[in-house]
Structures are given as structure tokens and as C-alpha cells.
Write a protein that holds these residues in place. Structure first.
Motif, short mmCIF file in Angstrom:
data_model
loop_
_atom_site.label_atom_id
_atom_site.label_comp_id
_atom_site.label_asym_id
_atom_site.label_seq_id
_atom_site.Cartn_x
_atom_site.Cartn_y
_atom_site.Cartn_z
N GLY A 1 8.41 -6.52 -15.99
CA GLY A 1 7.75 -5.81 -14.91
C GLY A 1 8.26 -6.11 -13.52
N MET A 2 9.30 -6.93 -13.41
CA MET A 2 9.83 -7.26 -12.09
C MET A 2 11.35 -7.29 -12.09
N ARG A 3 11.94 -6.46 -12.95
CA ARG A 3 13.40 -6.46 -13.11
C ARG A 3 14.13 -6.19 -11.80
N ASP A 4 13.59 -5.30 -10.97
CA ASP A 4 14.29 -4.92 -9.75
C ASP A 4 14.22 -5.98 -8.66
N LYS A 5 13.53 -7.07 -8.93
CA LYS A 5 13.37 -8.12 -7.92
C LYS A 5 14.37 -9.27 -8.07
N VAL A 6 15.17 -9.25 -9.17
CA VAL A 6 16.12 -10.33 -9.42
C VAL A 6 17.48 -9.78 -9.83
N PHE A 7 18.48 -10.64 -9.77
CA PHE A 7 19.81 -10.31 -10.26
C PHE A 7 20.05 -11.12 -11.52
N LEU A 8 20.42 -10.44 -12.59
CA LEU A 8 20.67 -11.11 -13.87
C LEU A 8 22.15 -11.04 -14.23
N ALA A 9 22.70 -12.18 -14.57
CA ALA A 9 24.09 -12.26 -15.04
C ALA A 9 24.08 -12.86 -16.43
N THR A 10 24.85 -12.27 -17.33
CA THR A 10 25.00 -12.87 -18.65
C THR A 10 26.45 -12.71 -19.08
N LYS A 11 26.75 -13.21 -20.28
CA LYS A 11 28.15 -13.32 -20.69
C LYS A 11 28.31 -12.97 -22.17
N THR A 12 29.53 -12.54 -22.51
CA THR A 12 29.90 -12.33 -23.90
C THR A 12 31.16 -13.11 -24.22
N HIS A 13 31.14 -13.79 -25.37
CA HIS A 13 32.35 -14.48 -25.82
C HIS A 13 33.05 -13.64 -26.90
N ALA A 14 32.77 -12.34 -26.91
CA ALA A 14 33.36 -11.44 -27.90
C ALA A 14 34.88 -11.45 -27.81
N LYS A 15 35.50 -11.21 -28.96
CA LYS A 15 36.97 -11.14 -29.02
C LYS A 15 37.46 -9.76 -29.45
N THR A 16 36.51 -8.88 -29.83
CA THR A 16 36.85 -7.51 -30.21
C THR A 16 35.87 -6.57 -29.52
N PRO A 17 36.27 -5.30 -29.31
CA PRO A 17 35.35 -4.33 -28.70
C PRO A 17 34.07 -4.15 -29.52
N GLU A 18 34.20 -4.18 -30.85
CA GLU A 18 33.01 -4.02 -31.69
C GLU A 18 32.01 -5.13 -31.42
N GLU A 19 32.51 -6.36 -31.34
CA GLU A 19 31.64 -7.50 -31.05
C GLU A 19 31.10 -7.41 -29.62
N PHE A 20 31.91 -6.91 -28.70
CA PHE A 20 31.48 -6.73 -27.31
C PHE A 20 30.21 -5.88 -27.25
N TRP A 21 30.25 -4.73 -27.93
CA TRP A 21 29.09 -3.83 -27.87
C TRP A 21 27.88 -4.41 -28.57
N GLN A 22 28.11 -5.17 -29.64
CA GLN A 22 26.99 -5.84 -30.31
C GLN A 22 26.33 -6.84 -29.37
N HIS A 23 27.16 -7.65 -28.70
CA HIS A 23 26.63 -8.64 -27.76
C HIS A 23 25.88 -7.98 -26.61
N GLY B 1 41.60 -3.76 -26.06
CA GLY B 1 40.48 -2.85 -25.84
C GLY B 1 39.31 -3.50 -25.14
N MET B 2 39.44 -4.78 -24.79
CA MET B 2 38.31 -5.51 -24.21
C MET B 2 37.96 -5.04 -22.80
N TYR B 3 38.97 -4.92 -21.94
CA TYR B 3 38.66 -4.50 -20.58
C TYR B 3 38.18 -3.04 -20.57
N GLU B 4 38.76 -2.22 -21.44
CA GLU B 4 38.31 -0.83 -21.55
C GLU B 4 36.83 -0.77 -21.94
N ALA B 5 36.38 -1.71 -22.77
CA ALA B 5 34.97 -1.76 -23.16
C ALA B 5 34.10 -2.06 -21.94
N MET B 6 34.55 -2.98 -21.10
CA MET B 6 33.83 -3.29 -19.86
C MET B 6 33.71 -2.04 -18.99
#
Length: 341
Positions: free
Chosen positions: A65-87, A119-124
Motif C-alpha cells: 500500500g505504499m509502493r510509490d513512497k520508496v525505491f526498490l532495487a533487486t538483482k538477478t544472478h541469472a545466466k540465461t534469458p529464460e532464467e532472467f524472466w523467471q527471476h 541475450g541477457m542485455y536484450e532481456a533487460m
């Protein structure tokens, strides 16, 4: 209170960010209470990762209920585009949001680029086009990879270890980020627990206007300390400058930061503790490191296969087997009473 702008992202936040790796070690109730207290104290930038077990879930619960009040950063250690989208889909679900402010490739060993065949940067780029992420970031531990990422012009933020133990090359990386308008997020501001005076750590990082430190916070006492610096930020004094100079001399050379990326060890050595034992004995209450349990852990070093799997995975490119041997020899002298700590 100092404000930090993360490069071209336009993200402007108070000088201290919240590193959410440690909240995976506490209950959800404790974590939610801590994170909300951080928000109430003025912290607006919260960093987590898919690899931090249930950290994302706890942040999602805290900011309902307060998503717009903060900045969220997270990370993926994926090595393939398929894993990227799953993460990415998992992170969005657990964080209870439809977008992530800064999405980062986690602890990269190479600079992902368009057209490199992965294909990793293209996924981003596609995730950004879809509105699932707003800014593309990267985290690194290897300095040469970090420089390549910043020089590439492909990344809006760089997250890298930075503290008053930084080398001249690491300071140069910070300055390059400022020049290239790449937001610099500082992790390991306390050098993996080796730095004990938080006011010295804060005063040092405060000298770099483009650096946003994310402090790993697990306890209310730790949070109160960082929040107090939001109100009254320590400045660099002659006493702190001299203290930092002594610290840099004592901790010069190669030492383990305790990050644990080298784990697991084939013979069960607790590398991230054992490879820095000499420092911990001298920089923390030594009694906790001399228990029968810890002695048993150190004895496992005798079984080292010298397979060098740990050296291949070490982000700081340390000769870990040699460090283990050196620390074990010192530890045995301490146990024998030949060395006093």
C-alpha cells in the motif's frame, strides 16, 4: 541531510540506503517492523536480491500500500534469458509490485552487452520496454569488470564494495561513475564486519557526493545508529582521518571480506570465516572465535584439497588456500599461547 542522485536515473534519496540481505536471518514480523522503522526514520532506498532467500518477500510485506513512497532495487544472478524472466517475475510477485526501480545483474563476471550472443542485455531492455523495470544496473566485485561496465555506457547504476579501506583504483571507479553519470551504490561499507566505527565509515563515504551506501541492517540498534546520522551526519575530522590512516595500514594487503561467494567447500571448510580468522581474533571479542566448535571448524583446513575451486569463485581473486593456511598457523599459535590477541 545529504541527498544523493543516482546518475541519470533521477532517483534522489537521503544519504543512507537499506541493505536487506541481513533481514533474511530474522522473522518476517521482525523484518517488517525494522524496515518500516527505517522508512519512518527517513530511508527511502531499499536493496535486496533474488538470491537473498526471503528478503524480497519481507520487503513486499513491509511496503504493502505504499509502493510509490520508496525505491526498490533487486538483482538477478541469472545466466540465461529464460532464467532472467523467471527471476524477474518471482521478484515482482514477492515484492508485491508491478515494477522495480533498479534491476541489477548480480555479481557479474563479465559485462553483458547487446549482441554478445547471450541475450541477457536484450532481456533487460525488453523488461524496461514492458515497464517491469525502470533502470538497468549491475553489481560487481571484480574491479576490471566494473570498469568495463561503467565504460560501456550500458548501465545506469554500478554497485561495488566501497569503504575507507578502498584502494586508489576503487576510488578511481567512483570518480569515473561521477564523470559518466552512472549512479554508484556502495555495498560493504563496513568491509564485511572488519570496520567497527560506523561514524568513521559514514564520514569517509560522505566525502563522495555521488555515492549511496546501503548498510546491511539486521537489528534495531544498528538501524538507530544509521538513522542518527541522517539527523547529524559525522564529518571528517582530524581524529577520524588519523584513525582511518591507522586502519588502512593495519588492513593493507590481501584479506578475506567474508562474502561467502567461494562457498561451498568440497571438504566443508567454512572459508568465509576461517580465511579471515586472524583479523577477527584481533578486531572482535576473541573468545567467540576460540570455542571448541570454532576450533573444529578451523581444523578442517588440514583437509584442504588445494582444488582451488574457491580461488576461481573469489570475486577479489585471492589465493584462498594460502590464506587459509596462513590463518590456521596463526590460530594454532594463539591456542598454544605463543601469540596474544
Amino acid at each position: 541531510m545529504r541527498q544523493v542522485v543516482l546518475g541519470t536515473t533521477g532517483i534522489r534519496v537521503p544519504q543512507n540506503g537499506f541493505g536487506a540481505l541481513p533481514i533474511q536471518r530474522v522473522t518476517k514480523e521482525e523484518a517488517v517492523r525494522l524496515v518500516r522503522a527505517a522508512y519512518e526514520g527517513g530511508i527511502r532506498f531499499f536493496d535486496t536480491a533474488r538470491a537473498y532467500s526471503d528478503s524480497e518477500e519481507k520487503l513486499g510485506e513491509a511496503f504493502q500500500g505504499m509502493r510509490d513512497k520508496v525505491f526498490l532495487a533487486t538483482k538477478t544472478h541469472a545466466k540465461t534469458p529464460e532464467e532472467f524472466w523467471q527471476h524477474l517475475d518471482t521478484s515482482l510477485r514477492l515484492l508485491q509490485t508491478d515494477y522495480i526501480d533498479v534491476y541489477q545483474f548480480h555479481c557479474v563476471n563479465q559485462c553483458w552487452k547487446p549482441g554478445d550472443g547471450s541475450g541477457m542485455y536484450e532481456a533487460m531492455l525488453e523488461a524496461k520496454k514492458q515497464g517491469k523495470i525502470r533502470h538497468i544496473g549491475v553489481t560487481a566485485h571484480k574491479i576490471r569488470v566494473a570498469f568495463e561496465c561503467v565504460e560501456s555506457g550500458l548501465y545506469e547504476t554500478m554497485q561495488f564494495p566501497f569503504s575507507y579501506l578502498a584502494s586508489e583504483e576503487e576510488v578511481r571507479l567512483v570518480r569515473l561513475c561521477k564523470e559518466k553519470q552512472v549512479g554508484f551504490i556502495a555495498m560493504k561499507g563496513l568491509a564485511g564486519g572488519l570496520i567497527h566505527r560506523s561514524e568513521a565509515a559514514m564520514a569517509y563515504i560522505g566525502q563522495f557526493g555521488n555515492v549511496l551506501p546501503i548498510w546491511g541492517i539486521q537489528r534495531e540498534t544498528e538501524l538507530k545508529e544509521w538513522l542518527s546520522y541522517m539527523r547529524e551526519t559525522p564529518g571528517m575530522t582530524e581524529e577520524l582521518s588519523e584513525y582511518i590512516s591507522r586502519e588502512r595500514q593495519e588492513l593493507s594487503g590481501e584479506f578475506c571480506r567474508g562474502c561467502g561467494y567461494c562457498m561451498p567447500c568440497p571438504v566443508g571448510i567454512q572459508i568465509n570465516q576461517c580465511a579471515r580468522m586472524s583479523l577477527m581474533l584481533r578486531r572482535a571479542p576473541s573468545k567467540a572465535w576460540l570455542t571448541p566448535e570454532m576450533q573444529a571448524e578451523m581444523k578442517k583446513i588440514e583437509n584442504c584439497l588445494n582444488c582451488r575451486q574457491c580461488t576461481k569463485k573469489c570475486p577479489y581473486e585471492l589465493d584462498t588456500p594460502a590464506l587459509l593456511k596462513k590463518n590456521y598457523e596463526d590460530y594454532q599459535k594463539v591456542l598454544a599461547g605463543e601469540v596474544t590477541v
